[in-house]
Design an enzyme around this catalytic site. Sequence first.
Site, PDB file in Angstrom:
ATOM      1  CB  CYS A 253      -0.946   0.000   1.194  1.00  0.00           C
ATOM      2  SG  CYS A 253      -2.032  -1.424   1.147  1.00  0.00           S
TER       3      CYS A 253
ATOM      4  CG  HIS B   2      -3.470   3.095   1.149  1.00  0.00           C
ATOM      5  ND1 HIS B   2      -3.881   2.608  -0.074  1.00  0.00           N
ATOM      6  CD2 HIS B   2      -3.586   2.066   2.025  1.00  0.00           C
ATOM      7  CE1 HIS B   2      -4.223   1.337   0.069  1.00  0.00           C
ATOM      8  NE2 HIS B   2      -4.061   0.978   1.338  1.00  0.00           N
TER       9      HIS B   2
ATOM     10  CG  ASN C 189      -6.835  -1.307   0.097  1.00  0.00           C
ATOM     11  OD1 ASN C 189      -6.027  -1.017  -0.773  1.00  0.00           O
ATOM     12  ND2 ASN C 189      -6.479  -1.588   1.342  1.00  0.00           N
TER      13      ASN C 189
HETATM   14  O1  UT7 Z   1      -4.437  -1.583   2.883  1.00  0.00           O
HETATM   15  C1  UT7 Z   1      -3.870  -2.521   3.722  1.00  0.00           C
HETATM   16  C2  UT7 Z   1      -4.137  -2.156   5.082  1.00  0.00           C
HETATM   17  N1  UT7 Z   1      -5.331  -2.805   5.533  1.00  0.00           N
HETATM   18  C3  UT7 Z   1      -6.135  -2.198   6.360  1.00  0.00           C
HETATM   19  O2  UT7 Z   1      -5.897  -1.067   6.664  1.00  0.00           O
HETATM   20  C4  UT7 Z   1      -7.283  -2.956   6.964  1.00  0.00           C
HETATM   21  C5  UT7 Z   1      -7.305  -2.758   8.431  1.00  0.00           C
HETATM   22  N2  UT7 Z   1      -8.306  -3.581   9.102  1.00  0.00           N
HETATM   23  C6  UT7 Z   1      -9.632  -3.377   8.933  1.00  0.00           C
HETATM   24  O3  UT7 Z   1     -10.006  -2.473   8.202  1.00  0.00           O
HETATM   25  C7  UT7 Z   1     -10.592  -4.244   9.692  1.00  0.00           C
HETATM   26  O4  UT7 Z   1      -9.863  -5.065  10.566  1.00  0.00           O
HETATM   27  C8  UT7 Z   1     -11.493  -5.128   8.788  1.00  0.00           C
HETATM   28  C9  UT7 Z   1     -12.468  -4.251   8.046  1.00  0.00           C
HETATM   29  C10 UT7 Z   1     -10.648  -5.901   7.799  1.00  0.00           C
HETATM   30  C11 UT7 Z   1     -12.258  -6.127   9.625  1.00  0.00           C
HETATM   31  O5  UT7 Z   1     -12.998  -5.453  10.616  1.00  0.00           O
HETATM   32  P1  UT7 Z   1     -12.954  -5.952  12.113  1.00  0.00           P
HETATM   33  O6  UT7 Z   1     -13.851  -5.089  12.873  1.00  0.00           O
HETATM   34  O7  UT7 Z   1     -11.518  -6.012  12.537  1.00  0.00           O
HETATM   35  O8  UT7 Z   1     -13.597  -7.385  11.990  1.00  0.00           O
HETATM   36  P2  UT7 Z   1     -13.065  -8.798  12.515  1.00  0.00           P
HETATM   37  O9  UT7 Z   1     -12.141  -9.393  11.530  1.00  0.00           O
HETATM   38  O10 UT7 Z   1     -12.611  -8.659  13.942  1.00  0.00           O
HETATM   39  O11 UT7 Z   1     -14.405  -9.617  12.528  1.00  0.00           O
HETATM   40  C12 UT7 Z   1     -15.534  -9.214  13.322  1.00  0.00           C
HETATM   41  C13 UT7 Z   1     -16.684 -10.167  13.055  1.00  0.00           C
HETATM   42  C14 UT7 Z   1     -16.300 -11.632  13.164  1.00  0.00           C
HETATM   43  O12 UT7 Z   1     -17.435 -12.316  13.651  1.00  0.00           O
HETATM   44  P3  UT7 Z   1     -17.561 -12.703  15.224  1.00  0.00           P
HETATM   45  O13 UT7 Z   1     -16.360 -13.541  15.524  1.00  0.00           O
HETATM   46  O14 UT7 Z   1     -17.570 -11.400  15.951  1.00  0.00           O
HETATM   47  O15 UT7 Z   1     -18.845 -13.439  15.270  1.00  0.00           O
HETATM   48  C15 UT7 Z   1     -16.037 -12.061  11.744  1.00  0.00           C
HETATM   49  O16 UT7 Z   1     -16.217 -13.430  11.524  1.00  0.00           O
HETATM   50  O17 UT7 Z   1     -17.137 -10.002  11.696  1.00  0.00           O
HETATM   51  C16 UT7 Z   1     -17.073 -11.250  11.006  1.00  0.00           C
HETATM   52  N3  UT7 Z   1     -16.699 -10.981   9.622  1.00  0.00           N
HETATM   53  C17 UT7 Z   1     -17.603 -10.725   8.633  1.00  0.00           C
HETATM   54  N4  UT7 Z   1     -18.946 -10.695   8.644  1.00  0.00           N
HETATM   55  C18 UT7 Z   1     -19.563 -10.384   7.483  1.00  0.00           C
HETATM   56  C19 UT7 Z   1     -15.450 -10.873   9.093  1.00  0.00           C
HETATM   57  N5  UT7 Z   1     -15.541 -10.558   7.798  1.00  0.00           N
HETATM   58  C20 UT7 Z   1     -16.841 -10.468   7.486  1.00  0.00           C
HETATM   59  C21 UT7 Z   1     -17.540 -10.153   6.296  1.00  0.00           C
HETATM   60  N6  UT7 Z   1     -18.889 -10.113   6.344  1.00  0.00           N
HETATM   61  N7  UT7 Z   1     -16.914  -9.865   5.146  1.00  0.00           N
END
Ligand code: UT7
Length: 332
Positions: free
Chosen positions: A114, A259, A289
């Site tokens: 990125c 970014h 992204n």
């Molecule tokens: O450009 C490279 C740099 N990357 C970034 O800057 C990304 C940085 N990170 C993020 O933006 C966030 O961490 C994400 C958007 C990727 C994920 O958000 P989060 O709040 O960290 O979600 P998580 O991975 O902790 O998951 C939360 C919940 C989980 O369910 P439970 O365990 O709480 O029941 C996941 O299984 O959301 C669930 N989940 C989804 N649900 C629906 C994970 N992905 C999805 C999805 N749709 N696509």
Amino acid sequence: MLNSKIVGLGHHVPETVVTNFDLEKKINTSDEWIKERTGIQERRFFKKGEDTVANMAAKAAKMALERAGVDKSEIEMIIFATITSDYYFPGSGVLLQRELGLGTIPCMDIKNQCSGFIYALETADNFIKAGKYKTILVVGGEIQSSVLDYSDEGRAVSVIFGDGAGVALVQATQEQDKGVLSTHLHSDGTYAEELAILDPGSSRPERLYKEMTNLDKTYCYMNGSMVFKHAVTKFPEVINEALEHNRKTVDDIDLLIPHQANLRISTAVGQRLGIADEKVYSNIQKYGNTTAASIPIAMSEAWAEGKIKDGDLVCLAAFGSGFTWASALIRW
Ligand code: UT7
């Protein structure tokens, strides 16, 4: 002393629009989840057999040349930032050179995720300041949609990414108060595996071949919350570094182009810096992204929308896999 200036910007995104509702049909996800966590509403996916990283970049380059009124024969070097090059090797730079018909000019690929575009910009800036080249095409291009894991395991990653390309035509100028004022690059390999695709890699026991059954490591793994936490700290840090270096304050910034990682990250960064929302550019809603392509696509759109004007102070900033992070301060 020579300085370097962005004289033209261009971008190209594939025609195919993939909305969150489209993704709902192939991934266990929802429009609500994606919008709430990332701000993304849709992204573009490449058309197989038609769009390539290099030919999208060629279209972006033609737009930049036309907008700048510069002939392609003036381009003396290509610096191409991508992590999804058309081939494992050679890089996409030589393919773009061939596509544009640029003779035998040097082409360099930069693989810095990125932050890749700002790393490429600093490289171009230094070549220009050293007097080596006068016109350099700085490119960011990616096709992410073909390397995403659409299973439940990969869904947090696969809903974020999109495809596209953007370029900046960078030229030498004698003007001392215009152009790239400074760039600031950082990396910390401690976290290399927290956002990574491990295969195919030379250190891995197996490369991709037909007996290989476990393809997991060919997909992107991301420790989302760890990446998020580092991003919201490192973005403001490296932006402040650029401001301090140039004896400027946040109030001097006319437009911040981060970014496009996640709208929540951009909002948090804006709040931490104390910069007005309307000065933080976002188009992640439309494109997701696009990794190394996100900053040049955003710059190109912001310029076309009249949000970057002559004399403006524009700040670019990035954070991503490596971890790597970077900023650039530009007087337009
Ligand atoms: O450009 C490279 C740099 N990357 C970034 O800057 C990304 C940085 N990170 C993020 O933006 C966030 O961490 C994400 C958007 C990727 C994920 O958000 P989060 O709040 O960290 O979600 P998580 O991975 O902790 O998951 C939360 C919940 C989980 O369910 P439970 O365990 O709480 O029941 C996941 O299984 O959301 C669930 N989940 C989804 N649900 C629906 C994970 N992905 C999805 C999805 N749709 N696509």
